[in-house]
Design an enzyme around this catalytic site. Sequence first.
Site, PDB file in Angstrom:
ATOM      1  N   THR A 181      34.478  -2.423  -2.890  1.00  0.00           N
ATOM      2  CA  THR A 181      33.053  -2.293  -3.142  1.00  0.00           C
ATOM      3  C   THR A 181      32.557  -3.577  -3.784  1.00  0.00           C
ATOM      4  O   THR A 181      33.245  -4.162  -4.627  1.00  0.00           O
ATOM      5  CB  THR A 181      32.733  -1.098  -4.065  1.00  0.00           C
ATOM      6  OG1 THR A 181      31.336  -1.141  -4.369  1.00  0.00           O
ATOM      7  CG2 THR A 181      33.525  -1.105  -5.363  1.00  0.00           C
ATOM      8  N   LYS A 436      20.149  -3.160  -3.508  1.00  0.00           N
ATOM      9  CA  LYS A 436      20.747  -2.515  -2.334  1.00  0.00           C
ATOM     10  C   LYS A 436      19.787  -2.620  -1.166  1.00  0.00           C
ATOM     11  O   LYS A 436      18.720  -2.025  -1.169  1.00  0.00           O
ATOM     12  CB  LYS A 436      21.126  -1.070  -2.610  1.00  0.00           C
ATOM     13  CG  LYS A 436      22.232  -0.634  -1.654  1.00  0.00           C
ATOM     14  CD  LYS A 436      22.934   0.612  -2.113  1.00  0.00           C
ATOM     15  CE  LYS A 436      24.338   0.672  -1.520  1.00  0.00           C
ATOM     16  NZ  LYS A 436      24.961   1.962  -1.704  1.00  0.00           N
TER      17      LYS A 436
HETATM   18  P1  AMP Z   1      28.588   2.231  -2.661  1.00  0.00           P
HETATM   19  O1  AMP Z   1      29.811   2.266  -3.484  1.00  0.00           O
HETATM   20  O2  AMP Z   1      28.343   0.923  -1.999  1.00  0.00           O
HETATM   21  O3  AMP Z   1      28.577   3.388  -1.714  1.00  0.00           O
HETATM   22  O4  AMP Z   1      27.337   2.412  -3.610  1.00  0.00           O
HETATM   23  C1  AMP Z   1      27.190   3.520  -4.468  1.00  0.00           C
HETATM   24  C2  AMP Z   1      25.877   3.408  -5.170  1.00  0.00           C
HETATM   25  O5  AMP Z   1      24.816   3.471  -4.220  1.00  0.00           O
HETATM   26  C3  AMP Z   1      25.568   4.491  -6.165  1.00  0.00           C
HETATM   27  O6  AMP Z   1      26.164   4.273  -7.414  1.00  0.00           O
HETATM   28  C4  AMP Z   1      24.051   4.421  -6.228  1.00  0.00           C
HETATM   29  O7  AMP Z   1      23.614   3.353  -7.045  1.00  0.00           O
HETATM   30  C5  AMP Z   1      23.689   4.106  -4.797  1.00  0.00           C
HETATM   31  N1  AMP Z   1      23.428   5.363  -4.061  1.00  0.00           N
HETATM   32  C6  AMP Z   1      24.273   6.043  -3.255  1.00  0.00           C
HETATM   33  N2  AMP Z   1      23.674   7.146  -2.754  1.00  0.00           N
HETATM   34  C7  AMP Z   1      22.426   7.165  -3.259  1.00  0.00           C
HETATM   35  C8  AMP Z   1      21.306   8.060  -3.147  1.00  0.00           C
HETATM   36  N3  AMP Z   1      21.354   9.139  -2.384  1.00  0.00           N
HETATM   37  N4  AMP Z   1      20.200   7.757  -3.851  1.00  0.00           N
HETATM   38  C9  AMP Z   1      20.115   6.656  -4.626  1.00  0.00           C
HETATM   39  N5  AMP Z   1      21.120   5.779  -4.768  1.00  0.00           N
HETATM   40  C10 AMP Z   1      22.268   6.031  -4.102  1.00  0.00           C
END
Ligand code: AMP
Length: 543
Positions: A181, A436
């Site tokens: 990640t 993001k």
């Molecule tokens: P990743 O490890 O790249 O999948 O990123 C995870 C992060 O993405 C989480 O800690 C959140 O900050 C963001 N994230 C994932 N799902 C959501 C969601 N449904 N709504 C808002 N942020 C999200």
Amino acid sequence: MKSTMMDFPLTLTHILDHAGTLFGGAEIVSRLPDKSLHRYTYADFYRRTRALAEALQRAGLQPGDRVATLMWNHYVHLETYFGVPAAGGILHTVNLRLHPNDLSYILNHAEDRFLVIDDTLLPILERVKDRVKIERVLVAPFTGKPVPPGTTSYEELLKTATGTFRSPPIEEDDAAGLCYTSGTTGRPKGVLYSHRSLVLHTLVGALPGGIGIAESDTILPVVPMFHVNAWGIPFIATMIGAKQVFPGPHLDPESLLDLFERERVTVTAGVPTIWMGILDALDKNPKRWRLTPGMRMLVGGSAAPEALIRGFDRHGLRVVHAWGMTETSPLGTVSALKRHLEELPEKERYEIRAKQGFAAPFVELRAVGESGEIPWDGKALGELQIRGPWVAASYYRMPEAGDRWTEDGWFRTGDVVTIDPEGYVKIVDRTKDLIKSGGEWISSVDLENALMAHPAVKEAAVIAMANEKWGERPLAVIVPKDGLGVTAEELRAFLEPNFAKWWLPDAIVFTKEIPRTATGKFSKLQLREQYANYRPPPSDLPA
Ligand code: AMP
């Protein structure tokens, strides 16, 4: 003799054998680079996956060896999902959108021995090949062109198998998967999934509180197979025996809608950016596609806006909002409406569906504010913390990153939330200084450091700007050095060699001073407020 149940390890090989034995006729359909469709059955998948496992063993794969993949979503990628762990290896799915610097760092840090790559993606390998040590490159030949010298065709490798595959002894705590990640500060960090964690995640993910699918479903993961195992969907679908459809490299709205229609897809999943494009295409041309009524779309990775949920309802399609992380495999929460909440007025129902949801079984959540754990009142703010059988206990080979875990064993998510009395979590902010964009992370800190290395820049702060299509895009705020002039174009050209194109700020603005916190750090909070309504003039957008 044990007085309770048998010792029976929870391993992915059981899911593979179960699917191969019981669902031989089920279909797997993949879109190829030339847009044609490749179709085969679970029986073919089972035979080829076992051949892959045997061939890897014959090629010298030892238990625990890492096998990297650089691939789109298709049947060969699915074969590696099961074939590599069945041979005792660790499947390392690599994000093909990364800059060569991160890519080579990740391949070297993981010490991948093998790499399986789409032939269409070979140019990516070309950019890093002098910086990485991969013993054996296996090329999935989709274009029909001969594979480059020094590499092996994946199809030729499969031919070295004799059909006598025997899985090595595998313990349920053995590692099966690895995913990095970049959603943290500093270097990308690896998360190592065990057979046990993947199997438990698969079991719970298949339930209605997760993806909730049946053998009669047809499921199409748009979410890349290099993003947290496509949220576990390939494992779940295979265990259940559902028909699987893979979009290959064609992720534009029309190609996806054509595939949904043609293959009668009932369940799909991806980040909001994908669904924004699809909703727009449907709104413009509502009669063009005949989709399965009630098709469920799992949306996560970034917040699903309420307008998106309402928009798809108008077309008779159901958005299900979910939250998770690479570190949490990723299933954390799903925003299903509890039965008694179905009675609420429409406005409140939508508000709940736009929240990130409540915890999946075996996932425990709490949120901690300045004065300890916050009450579940839907108002108090705290950082979300999580624990459970598929939550990482550490980062792979990175003991110094231990500050993401609390002393009492919870993982700090970096997401700031409220939790309501029904347990629904709502993300309101992030403690991680990241952006993001379209489901992929951009590091503000990396951009700031690079900008501050420019001789005419005194200070630089990079923040997220809301963007309808991508969710967020970077905005750089620059204080030039006294008496020195610099333009946005010059700064962008300065950044370009070291960053992926999609990382470059959409807007670069100049100011005299960046607001600071009491401790003298840049106040990103104040900056975000200051630029909340800022929309870059078209000339500011990178070409
Ligand atoms: P990743 O490890 O790249 O999948 O990123 C995870 C992060 O993405 C989480 O800690 C959140 O900050 C963001 N994230 C994932 N799902 C959501 C969601 N449904 N709504 C808002 N942020 C999200």
